[in-house]
Scaffold this active site. Structure first.
Site, PDB file in Angstrom:
ATOM      1  N   HIS A 100       0.841  -1.198   0.000  1.00 55.79           N
ATOM      2  CA  HIS A 100       0.000   0.000   0.000  1.00 55.79           C
ATOM      3  C   HIS A 100       0.878   1.251   0.000  1.00 55.79           C
ATOM      4  O   HIS A 100       1.991   1.260   0.531  1.00 55.79           O
ATOM      5  CB  HIS A 100      -0.916   0.006   1.221  1.00 55.79           C
ATOM      6  CG  HIS A 100      -1.969   1.060   1.160  1.00 55.79           C
ATOM      7  ND1 HIS A 100      -1.735   2.367   1.545  1.00 55.79           N
ATOM      8  CD2 HIS A 100      -3.262   1.022   0.741  1.00 55.79           C
ATOM      9  CE1 HIS A 100      -2.839   3.073   1.381  1.00 55.79           C
ATOM     10  NE2 HIS A 100      -3.774   2.288   0.891  1.00 55.79           N
ATOM     11  N   GLU A 168      -4.740   1.868  -7.082  1.00 59.28           N
ATOM     12  CA  GLU A 168      -5.051   3.006  -6.225  1.00 59.28           C
ATOM     13  C   GLU A 168      -4.093   4.146  -6.535  1.00 59.28           C
ATOM     14  O   GLU A 168      -3.016   4.228  -5.939  1.00 59.28           O
ATOM     15  CB  GLU A 168      -4.914   2.625  -4.748  1.00 59.28           C
ATOM     16  CG  GLU A 168      -5.930   1.635  -4.235  1.00 59.28           C
ATOM     17  CD  GLU A 168      -5.869   1.528  -2.724  1.00 59.28           C
ATOM     18  OE1 GLU A 168      -6.830   1.924  -2.057  1.00 59.28           O
ATOM     19  OE2 GLU A 168      -4.843   1.068  -2.198  1.00 59.28           O
TER      20      GLU A 168
END
Length: 260
Positions: A100, A168
């Site tokens: 992430h 993302e």
């Protein structure tokens, strides 16, 4: 892929009691959701490590998948504070979130670290949830090149197995609106092509995260395999809204397959 995937990361927003209450409320709704039960919609949740076991308990008897928000790069050893992929699998988790943007920015995780964690997850039978995305807004074709390079780097040395790629764009995380639809389409298509060209990644998925919310799945249609939600899903009823949207998309896909 007819199945539509909806993921939720709780990050570190919930305390333990708040999380367990949320699990119970979502589990009640999921048990009444036909598309989740049938497998047409796949729901996964990544809570904190301390919340993994309560989540597994709350969703027992449902198809909901639980994962960790991180995983150790090593299989075992003197790594204080780490949680191995094999232990996550042992307690019933089936997903490991890896790479992430916050892990990269705050904890200096490199492509090499991400690749080591991806390999460790696959060795243990977990599905890596690979978070991919450019840091600054740019043209879709340039963003696609960055995303595909990140994906290939994450899979260096990885055993065969399916992955979930969460696109993302970092500049859209926490933003009021998601990335433009045309931007998402271009990057998701490039990621899908890269996965399709790799025989070791059968049954993999490309989902979108970054200010994802209601209406996005309907707008994108077959351009993505699902969405990855953040704070929007803190309201269980709001989460069900997206599950309903995913169910409609899955039904349309199944109907199109049947007609072809």
């Amino acid at each position: 892929m007819a199945k539509v995937t909806v993921g939720v990361s709780l990050k570190m927003y919930f305390g333990h009691q708040q999380a367990t209450t949320w699990f119970d409320e979502v589990a009640t709704r999921v048990r009444a959701h036909d598309a989740v039960h049938s497998g047409a919609v796949e729901l996964f949740i990544t809570p904190t490590f301390l919340q993994v076991l309560p989540a597994i308990t709350a969703f027992a008897g449902t198809p909901v998948r639980i994962g960790g928000q991180d995983v150790a790069a090593a299989d075992t050893g003197a790594f204080t504070g780490e949680v191995s992929a094999s232990e996550l699998a042992e307690v019933g988790a089936s997903i490991a979130e890896i790479g992430h943007a916050e892990r990269r920015r705050l904890f200096a995780e490199t492509d090499e670290v991400v690749a080591a964690k991806t390999a460790a997850a696959l060795r243990a039978g977990l599905t890596p949830l690979l978070c991919i995305g450019e840091t600054e807004r740019q043209e879709p074709a340039d963003a696609a090149a960055v995303a595909v390079a990140q994906l290939r780097a994450a899979l260096v040395g990885a055993p065969a197995g399916s992955v979930i790629v969460a696109y993302e764009p970092v500049w859209a995380i926490g933003a009021p609106e998601p990335a433009p639809h045309d931007h998402i389409r271009v990057v998701a298509a490039a990621l899908r092509s890269a996965l399709d060209a790799d025989p070791d990644r059968a049954d993999s998925a490309v989902i979108y995260g970054g200010a994802a919310g209601p209406g996005l799945l309907t707008a994108l249609g077959d351009d993505v395999d699902g969405v990855f939600l953040g704070r929007f899903a803190h309201d269980p009823d709001a989460l069900v809204t997206v599950l309903d949207e995913a169910a409609e998309l899955a039904l349309r896909r199944a109907s199109a397959r049947g007609a072809s």
